[in-house]
Design a protein around this motif. Structure first.
Motif, PDB file in Angstrom:
ATOM      1  N   GLY A  83      76.732 -63.163  41.406  1.00 44.71           N
ATOM      2  CA  GLY A  83      76.699 -61.705  41.497  1.00 44.71           C
ATOM      3  C   GLY A  83      77.926 -61.007  40.941  1.00 44.71           C
ATOM      4  N   ILE A  84      78.663 -61.704  40.066  1.00 39.47           N
ATOM      5  CA  ILE A  84      79.885 -61.080  39.532  1.00 39.47           C
ATOM      6  C   ILE A  84      79.714 -60.623  38.086  1.00 39.47           C
ATOM      7  N   GLY A  85      78.471 -60.591  37.636  1.00 41.68           N
ATOM      8  CA  GLY A  85      78.180 -60.126  36.291  1.00 41.68           C
ATOM      9  C   GLY A  85      76.716 -60.337  35.975  1.00 41.68           C
ATOM     10  N   VAL A  86      76.340 -59.963  34.756  1.00 45.04           N
ATOM     11  CA  VAL A  86      74.951 -60.071  34.322  1.00 45.04           C
ATOM     12  C   VAL A  86      74.881 -60.713  32.940  1.00 45.04           C
ATOM     13  N   THR A  87      73.747 -61.295  32.649  1.00 46.20           N
ATOM     14  CA  THR A  87      73.492 -61.848  31.323  1.00 46.20           C
ATOM     15  C   THR A  87      72.596 -60.875  30.576  1.00 46.20           C
ATOM     16  N   VAL A  88      72.962 -60.603  29.329  1.00 46.54           N
ATOM     17  CA  VAL A  88      72.147 -59.722  28.493  1.00 46.54           C
ATOM     18  C   VAL A  88      71.777 -60.452  27.211  1.00 46.54           C
ATOM     19  N   SER A  89      70.652 -60.081  26.658  1.00 49.91           N
ATOM     20  CA  SER A  89      70.232 -60.650  25.378  1.00 49.91           C
ATOM     21  C   SER A  89      70.892 -59.880  24.254  1.00 49.91           C
ATOM     22  N   VAL A  90      71.378 -60.632  23.281  1.00 53.84           N
ATOM     23  CA  VAL A  90      71.966 -60.048  22.078  1.00 53.84           C
ATOM     24  C   VAL A  90      71.398 -60.790  20.880  1.00 53.84           C
TER      25      VAL A  90
END
Length: 122
Positions: A83-90
């Motif tokens: 819960g200390i960040g998120v994954t995003v698609s690039v």
């Protein structure tokens, strides 16, 4: 006879949310700090985490942190689970974006901070 409800505006909602955010930050600060200290238990993890602002990819994170691609990839995959960040698609894959700035919690390694500041002064 019925009383009319006062009209709620977007400004009212904004003000309520701002107040809620303020109190949430105050009440959760120590817990977030403890979680970050527990998960980011080495200077290299802290450096990679702090670099993970969504602007740089794995190659640049490896270069700046002096770590390996496997190291960065491993933690970029693990940290969202804490819960200390998120994954995003690039384009070309995925990227981790941190949720917290370690400077806000006085957790960024001081020797690294001093080296960065001295490089900026030159």
């Amino acid at each position: 006879m019925s009383k009319e409800e006062p009209e709620i505006t977007l400004r009212d909602i904004h003000d309520d949310l701002t107040e809620l955010i303020k109190w949430t930050k105050i009440s959760s600060y120590e817990q977030v700090k403890r979680s970050l200290e527990s998960v980011l238990d080495t200077n290299t993890k802290k450096i990679v985490y702090q670099l993970s602002d969504g602007e740089i990819g794995v190659v640049e994170a490896v270069k700046q942190s002096k770590s390996s691609k496997d190291f960065v990839s491993k933690y970029w995959n693990q940290w969202p689970k804490f819960g200390i960040g998120v994954t995003v698609s690039v384009k070309g894959g995925k990227r981790f974006i941190r949720s917290f700035d370690l400077d806000d919690f006085d957790l960024f390694p001081k020797q690294i901070k001093k080296q960065s500041e001295s490089k900026e002064d030159k």
